[in-house]
Scaffold this motif. Structure first.
Motif, PDB file in Angstrom:
ATOM      1  N   VAL A   6      -9.129 -13.210   8.373  1.00  0.00           N
ATOM      2  CA  VAL A   6      -9.299 -12.711   7.011  1.00  0.00           C
ATOM      3  C   VAL A   6      -9.874 -13.797   6.118  1.00  0.00           C
ATOM      4  CG1 VAL A   6      -8.116 -11.780   4.995  1.00  0.00           C
ATOM      5  CG2 VAL A   6      -7.424 -11.075   7.285  1.00  0.00           C
ATOM      6  N   SER A   7      -9.294 -14.987   6.155  1.00  0.00           N
ATOM      7  CA  SER A   7      -9.745 -16.104   5.339  1.00  0.00           C
ATOM      8  C   SER A   7      -9.196 -17.387   5.925  1.00  0.00           C
ATOM      9  CB  SER A   7      -9.261 -15.952   3.887  1.00  0.00           C
ATOM     10  OG  SER A   7      -7.863 -16.140   3.823  1.00  0.00           O
ATOM     11  N   GLU A   8      -9.659 -18.503   5.373  1.00  0.00           N
ATOM     12  CA  GLU A   8      -9.159 -19.793   5.836  1.00  0.00           C
ATOM     13  C   GLU A   8      -7.696 -20.001   5.472  1.00  0.00           C
ATOM     14  OE1 GLU A   8     -11.668 -22.830   4.326  1.00  0.00           O
ATOM     15  OE2 GLU A   8     -13.430 -22.196   5.471  1.00  0.00           O
ATOM     16  N   ASP A   9      -7.240 -19.249   4.459  1.00  0.00           N
ATOM     17  CA  ASP A   9      -5.864 -19.410   3.986  1.00  0.00           C
ATOM     18  C   ASP A   9      -4.877 -18.556   4.766  1.00  0.00           C
ATOM     19  OD1 ASP A   9      -6.710 -21.160   1.993  1.00  0.00           O
ATOM     20  OD2 ASP A   9      -7.154 -19.511   0.623  1.00  0.00           O
ATOM     21  N   ASP A  10      -5.373 -17.663   5.584  1.00  0.00           N
ATOM     22  CA  ASP A  10      -4.480 -16.789   6.351  1.00  0.00           C
ATOM     23  C   ASP A  10      -4.788 -16.944   7.829  1.00  0.00           C
ATOM     24  OD1 ASP A  10      -2.584 -14.876   6.977  1.00  0.00           O
ATOM     25  OD2 ASP A  10      -3.186 -13.565   5.319  1.00  0.00           O
ATOM     26  N   ILE A  11      -3.847 -16.528   8.657  1.00  0.00           N
ATOM     27  CA  ILE A  11      -4.047 -16.665  10.106  1.00  0.00           C
ATOM     28  C   ILE A  11      -4.141 -15.288  10.773  1.00  0.00           C
ATOM     29  CG2 ILE A  11      -2.912 -18.907  10.208  1.00  0.00           C
ATOM     30  CD1 ILE A  11      -0.401 -17.531  11.200  1.00  0.00           C
ATOM     31  N   LEU A  12      -4.176 -14.227   9.969  1.00  0.00           N
ATOM     32  CA  LEU A  12      -4.273 -12.879  10.502  1.00  0.00           C
ATOM     33  C   LEU A  12      -5.725 -12.494  10.756  1.00  0.00           C
ATOM     34  CD1 LEU A  12      -1.758 -10.918   8.228  1.00  0.00           C
ATOM     35  CD2 LEU A  12      -1.407 -11.572  10.614  1.00  0.00           C
ATOM     36  N   LEU A  13      -5.925 -11.725  11.808  1.00  0.00           N
ATOM     37  CA  LEU A  13      -7.211 -11.075  11.988  1.00  0.00           C
ATOM     38  C   LEU A  13      -7.321  -9.935  10.980  1.00  0.00           C
ATOM     39  CD1 LEU A  13      -7.264 -10.897  15.902  1.00  0.00           C
ATOM     40  CD2 LEU A  13      -8.418 -12.566  14.441  1.00  0.00           C
ATOM     41  N   ARG A  14      -8.537  -9.444  10.784  1.00  0.00           N
ATOM     42  CA  ARG A  14      -8.719  -8.385   9.779  1.00  0.00           C
ATOM     43  C   ARG A  14      -7.919  -7.134  10.133  1.00  0.00           C
ATOM     44  NH1 ARG A  14     -12.299  -9.709   6.061  1.00  0.00           N
ATOM     45  NH2 ARG A  14     -13.803 -11.379   6.524  1.00  0.00           N
ATOM     46  N   SER A  15      -7.890  -6.784  11.397  1.00  0.00           N
ATOM     47  CA  SER A  15      -7.136  -5.595  11.803  1.00  0.00           C
ATOM     48  C   SER A  15      -5.642  -5.808  11.577  1.00  0.00           C
ATOM     49  CB  SER A  15      -7.408  -5.275  13.280  1.00  0.00           C
ATOM     50  OG  SER A  15      -6.995  -6.365  14.107  1.00  0.00           O
ATOM     51  N   GLU A  16      -5.165  -7.029  11.800  1.00  0.00           N
ATOM     52  CA  GLU A  16      -3.747  -7.331  11.583  1.00  0.00           C
ATOM     53  C   GLU A  16      -3.397  -7.304  10.099  1.00  0.00           C
ATOM     54  OE1 GLU A  16      -3.379 -10.269  15.510  1.00  0.00           O
ATOM     55  OE2 GLU A  16      -3.672 -11.103  13.509  1.00  0.00           O
ATOM     56  N   LYS A  17      -4.352  -7.795   9.284  1.00  0.00           N
ATOM     57  CA  LYS A  17      -4.140  -7.731   7.830  1.00  0.00           C
ATOM     58  C   LYS A  17      -4.080  -6.282   7.369  1.00  0.00           C
ATOM     59  CE  LYS A  17      -4.110  -9.489   3.555  1.00  0.00           C
ATOM     60  NZ  LYS A  17      -4.282  -8.303   2.724  1.00  0.00           N
ATOM     61  N   GLU A  18      -4.937  -5.450   7.884  1.00  0.00           N
ATOM     62  CA  GLU A  18      -4.915  -4.024   7.544  1.00  0.00           C
ATOM     63  C   GLU A  18      -3.604  -3.385   7.985  1.00  0.00           C
ATOM     64  OE1 GLU A  18      -8.311  -2.263   9.326  1.00  0.00           O
ATOM     65  OE2 GLU A  18      -9.768  -3.260   8.004  1.00  0.00           O
ATOM     66  N   PHE A  19      -3.089  -3.822   9.116  1.00  0.00           N
ATOM     67  CA  PHE A  19      -1.824  -3.298   9.630  1.00  0.00           C
ATOM     68  C   PHE A  19      -0.671  -3.679   8.692  1.00  0.00           C
ATOM     69  CE2 PHE A  19       1.697  -3.516  12.889  1.00  0.00           C
ATOM     70  CZ  PHE A  19       1.755  -2.144  13.111  1.00  0.00           C
ATOM     71  N   HIS A  20      -0.643  -4.914   8.232  1.00  0.00           N
ATOM     72  CA  HIS A  20       0.383  -5.371   7.272  1.00  0.00           C
ATOM     73  C   HIS A  20       0.283  -4.583   5.962  1.00  0.00           C
ATOM     74  CE1 HIS A  20       1.891  -9.494   8.876  1.00  0.00           C
ATOM     75  NE2 HIS A  20       1.569  -8.698   9.887  1.00  0.00           N
ATOM     76  N   ASP A  21      -0.951  -4.402   5.484  1.00  0.00           N
ATOM     77  CA  ASP A  21      -1.141  -3.687   4.224  1.00  0.00           C
ATOM     78  C   ASP A  21      -0.700  -2.234   4.351  1.00  0.00           C
ATOM     79  OD1 ASP A  21      -2.119  -5.962   3.055  1.00  0.00           O
ATOM     80  OD2 ASP A  21      -4.239  -5.411   3.290  1.00  0.00           O
ATOM     81  N   ALA A  22      -0.942  -1.655   5.489  1.00  0.00           N
ATOM     82  CA  ALA A  22      -0.519  -0.267   5.715  1.00  0.00           C
ATOM     83  C   ALA A  22       0.999  -0.162   5.732  1.00  0.00           C
ATOM     84  CB  ALA A  22      -1.107   0.253   7.032  1.00  0.00           C
ATOM     85  N   ALA A  23       1.680  -1.159   6.315  1.00  0.00           N
ATOM     86  CA  ALA A  23       3.146  -1.174   6.332  1.00  0.00           C
ATOM     87  C   ALA A  23       3.688  -1.316   4.920  1.00  0.00           C
ATOM     88  CB  ALA A  23       3.649  -2.304   7.215  1.00  0.00           C
ATOM     89  N   LYS A  24       3.035  -2.166   4.095  1.00  0.00           N
ATOM     90  CA  LYS A  24       3.458  -2.324   2.705  1.00  0.00           C
ATOM     91  C   LYS A  24       3.329  -1.022   1.929  1.00  0.00           C
ATOM     92  CE  LYS A  24       1.847  -7.137   2.300  1.00  0.00           C
ATOM     93  NZ  LYS A  24       0.894  -8.028   1.572  1.00  0.00           N
ATOM     94  N   ALA A  25       2.297  -0.255   2.261  1.00  0.00           N
ATOM     95  CA  ALA A  25       2.011   0.980   1.514  1.00  0.00           C
ATOM     96  C   ALA A  25       2.633   2.212   2.157  1.00  0.00           C
ATOM     97  CB  ALA A  25       0.505   1.156   1.395  1.00  0.00           C
TER      98      ALA A  25
END
Length: 508
Positions: A6-25
């Protein structure tokens, strides 16, 4: 699209970031879509949070159940030591907690601060979660301490959770336990100003004068933070108003230091010792002056505190006012009457201290006060104009009534007096050597004598007015007394020719 970071500040792949965001929502459809594509269901972000953490913390039951169906890791902790059950307890999601308990989540877990399920719920005030934990789960200890030695009661009291405090007390917790800083729940509720909680704890008959590791009782903490209602409750409950800490601070020291006016008034009404000294031999008055709390100074003076009391440097309140240029406070102290002859460890009077700091206005105020005190002593039955007592002040005079005579004195000092004649006048009018030295301390160049003379004349005028005497007559006599009759006659004529002059010299 390539599944990169996703970015240098995170260690998630884009699909993993989307998965986290979906869990939040609570977007179950998106989560299922990503799971079918093989997303890492236990992927952790840069603070070690997984999708399960987000679902549990947000209270999303559908997202949580979906994750549990895919057999995610239930007991993983984030960087703060929080796992799913602790987050559910922290945020008060009872149904989420029940689901996690039923699938066998670990219940003896603690975060990095040593908080367990009951601690989390108590601190946040989630009474339903607490009822479930204490009634339905096994081996729950009401008095289990965290890493700071604080029990659920400590945390609930500290954060003002009245319903939780009532629940814990009703459940049989121990009321007077101390944390690692030796604070009881009473200390913590008082320090944080939770009056209703404090009242409830007081009702359990705990010891009100129990000390923490600093030797502070709850009253000290409430006074330090300015919590009037808590101070009142503790005093009414029987707390010792004169109890002192290991550094000999009493509650009034704290109120004076921090400027808590209502608390100070309450403590004074409770007959606290206004002249108590701490480990620096400092009284509440010293602290009030040092921290520039003029209203506290007035309260203490009204309470008849000892204004001449000296601290560890042998400084009185006026010394401290002079050292820190507290002119308004100095005025209050001077109006109350103090011993201006007292010296500190360096042998300096308050006048010396003010002069050394080049505080011209304060120097002049102290000299005015010194001369006024002497006049009062010499004239115990003196009958001055009725307005004098009302208008008594040692500050600079800006009144219209004295504008004319002040302009006369300005002309005299800046145009007519020779370099040493102001000193001759000051001696004639009985200024002391200390007064003259203090005035001369201010040096602005070779013409400083003009400013020195002007200041001396204004100080003299203050005394004349306070004594209800004729300033033109006094000035005439003074000039004649130093051998300047020519100047005296000149100023008399000019003064008497001015119809606006408040007091003409008709008797000369």
């Amino acid at each position: 699209m390539e599944d990169d970071l996703v970015s240098e500040d995170d260690i998630l792949l884009r699909s993993e970031k989307e998965f986290h965001d979906a869990a939040k929502a609570n977007d179950v459809a998106k989560m299922e879509e990503l799971l079918k594509k093989g997303v890492n269901k236990n992927a952790k972000n840069n603070i070690d949070r997984t999708a399960l953490h987000w679902a549990a913390g947000a209270g999303h039951e559908q997202a949580l159940r979906l994750l549990l169906e895919y057999d995610v890791s239930v007991d993983d902790k984030d960087n703060f030591g929080m796992n799913a059950v602790l987050l559910a307890s922290w945020f008060g999601h009872l149904r989420i907690l029940q689901i996690l308990v039923n699938i066998g989540a670990k219940l003896t877990c603690k975060n990095k601060n040593g908080l367990n399920l009951l601690h989390c719920a108590a601190q946040r005030g989630h009474i339903k979660v607490m009822e479930y934990i204490t009634e339905d789960l096994e081996d729950v200890q009401l008095d289990q301490p965290d890493k700071m030695g604080r029990t659920p009661l400590h945390l609930a009291a500290s954060h003002g959770k009245l319903e939780v405090v009532e629940f814990l007390i009703g459940s049989g917790c121990t009321h007077g336990l101390k944390d690692k800083e030796k604070n009881t729940a009473l200390h913590l509720s008082a320090r944080n100003g939770h009056a209703e909680v404090l009242q409830k704890i007081i009702e359990t008959a705990v010891e009100l004068n129990e000390k923490n590791q600093e030797g502070q009782i709850a009253l000290h903490l409430a006074a330090e933070e300015g919590h009037y209602d808590c101070v009142k409750l503790l005093l009414e409950g029987g707390s010792d108003v004169n109890m002192q800490t290991d550094k000999s601070m009493n509650a009034l020291h704290y109120a004076a230091q921090h400027g808590h006016e209502k608390v100070a008034q309450l403590l004074i009404e409770a007959e606290i010792n206004t002249d108590a000294v701490n480990h620096h031999h400092t009284t509440p008055m010293h602290l009030a002056v040092l921290h520039n709390h003029s209203f506290i100074v007035k309260l203490l003076i009204d309470a008849e505190c000892d204004l001449d009391f000296a601290d560890y440097r042998q400084q009185t309140a006026l010394h401290i006012a002079a050292e820190n240029s507290r002119q308004d406070i100095a005025e209050i102290i001077l109006m109350a009457g103090v011993n201006l002859k007292l010296v500190d460890k360096q042998g300096k009077t308050s006048l010396d201290v003010a002069a050394r700091g080049n505080n011209v206005n304060l120097v002049d105020m102290i000299i005015k006060a010194d001369r006024f005190y002497k006049w009062e002593k010499d004239n115990p039955n003196g009958d001055s104009d009725p307005w004098v007592g009302v208008l008594l002040t040692f500050k600079q005079d800006h009144r219209l009534e004295t504008e004319h005579i002040r302009s006369v004195l300005w002309r005299l000092a800046t145009k007519y007096l020779k370099p040493n004649e102001w000193k001759k006048l000051s001696c004639y009018w009985k200024f002391t050597d200390a007064h003259i030295r203090a005035i001369e301390q201010q040096w602005t160049g070779y013409k400083s004598y003009k400013e020195h003379g002007h200041r001396m004349l204004l100080i003299w005028l203050h005394g004349v007015i306070m004594a209800a005497e004729n300033p033109i007559k006094g000035l005439y006599e003074g000039l004649v007394g130093i051998g300047r009759k020519d100047l005296a006659e000149s100023f008399r004529r000019k003064a008497n020719a001015d119809t606006n002059s408040p007091k003409k010299c008709t008797t000369m």
